[in-house]
Design a protein around this motif. Structure first.
Motif, PDB file in Angstrom:
ATOM      1  N   TYR A   7       0.856  -1.183   0.000  1.00 26.02           N
ATOM      2  CA  TYR A   7       0.000   0.000   0.000  1.00 26.02           C
ATOM      3  C   TYR A   7       0.889   1.229   0.000  1.00 26.02           C
ATOM      4  N   ALA A   9       1.163   5.742  -1.370  1.00 24.69           N
ATOM      5  CA  ALA A   9       0.508   6.967  -1.816  1.00 24.69           C
ATOM      6  C   ALA A   9       1.278   7.559  -2.986  1.00 24.69           C
ATOM      7  N   ASP A  83     -10.808   7.708  -2.591  1.00 23.75           N
ATOM      8  CA  ASP A  83     -10.488   8.868  -1.764  1.00 23.75           C
ATOM      9  C   ASP A  83     -11.347   8.878  -0.505  1.00 23.75           C
ATOM     10  N   ARG A  86      -9.541   6.776   1.957  1.00 25.97           N
ATOM     11  CA  ARG A  86      -8.390   7.536   2.456  1.00 25.97           C
ATOM     12  C   ARG A  86      -8.817   8.511   3.539  1.00 25.97           C
ATOM     13  N   ALA A 129      -2.652   7.239   5.141  1.00 21.57           N
ATOM     14  CA  ALA A 129      -3.704   8.128   4.634  1.00 21.57           C
ATOM     15  C   ALA A 129      -3.525   9.546   5.172  1.00 21.57           C
ATOM     16  N   ARG A 137      -3.229  10.206  -3.450  1.00 22.04           N
ATOM     17  CA  ARG A 137      -4.190   9.116  -3.448  1.00 22.04           C
ATOM     18  C   ARG A 137      -3.506   7.832  -2.978  1.00 22.04           C
ATOM     19  N   LEU A 138      -4.309   6.852  -2.587  1.00 26.06           N
ATOM     20  CA  LEU A 138      -3.771   5.582  -2.110  1.00 26.06           C
ATOM     21  C   LEU A 138      -3.912   4.504  -3.180  1.00 26.06           C
TER      22      LEU A 138
END
Length: 144
Positions: A7, A9, A83, A86, A129, A137-138
């Motif tokens: 994961y 960003a 989003d 997030r 996050a 964004r993730l």
């Protein structure tokens, strides 16, 4: 050996793909590598619990686990996260994350999982996050 989920960003899909395709998962915003934390199986339930939106509506969001690299590709794969997820993770307290983790453990996919371990994962994803903020964004990179 199981699947690996990373994961991270990025500012947008283009940067996320560049980081992913260049195999530079050490992105400037921090990477949270977790084995066995499949976004398809976990994050829809978590987002629904944190936001109060039904899971089917969460999963209808075009960014919910949208595959960003070639769909014909046999892996690894890159998917976007919403989003809304997030923002919900960034704002959630540890208690809310434990509630969401516990809700997930009561699903078919989460049956038998330890809610404390899942809450720990969600807490670390929440840190990512918060670091990402509204300008990033993730994403989740998945490999076998």
């Amino acid at each position: 050996m199981g699947n690996v989920y990373d994961y991270y960003a990025a500012t947008d899909d283009t940067q996320a793909l560049a980081l992913f395709e260049d195999d530079r998962m050490a992105d400037p915003f921090g990477t949270l590598g977790l084995k066995g934390a499949d976004p398809y199986l976990i994050l829809g339930t978590v987002e629904a619990h944190l936001t109060g939106v039904p899971t089917d509506q969460v999963e209808a969001d075009p960014r919910f686990c949208e595959q960003l690299n070639d769909a014909e590709h046999e892996g690894p794969w890159l998917v976007s996260l919403t989003d809304t997820l997030r923002d919900a993770l960034a704002a959630a307290t540890p208690e809310r994350l434990l509630e969401a983790a516990t809700a997930w453990t009561h699903t078919e996919d989460g049956g038998g999982a330890d809610p404390e371990l899942m809450a720990d994962f969600l807490g670390r994803l929440g840190e990512l996050a918060r670091d990402a903020g509204p300008r990033r964004r993730l994403y989740c990179g998945m490999s076998l």
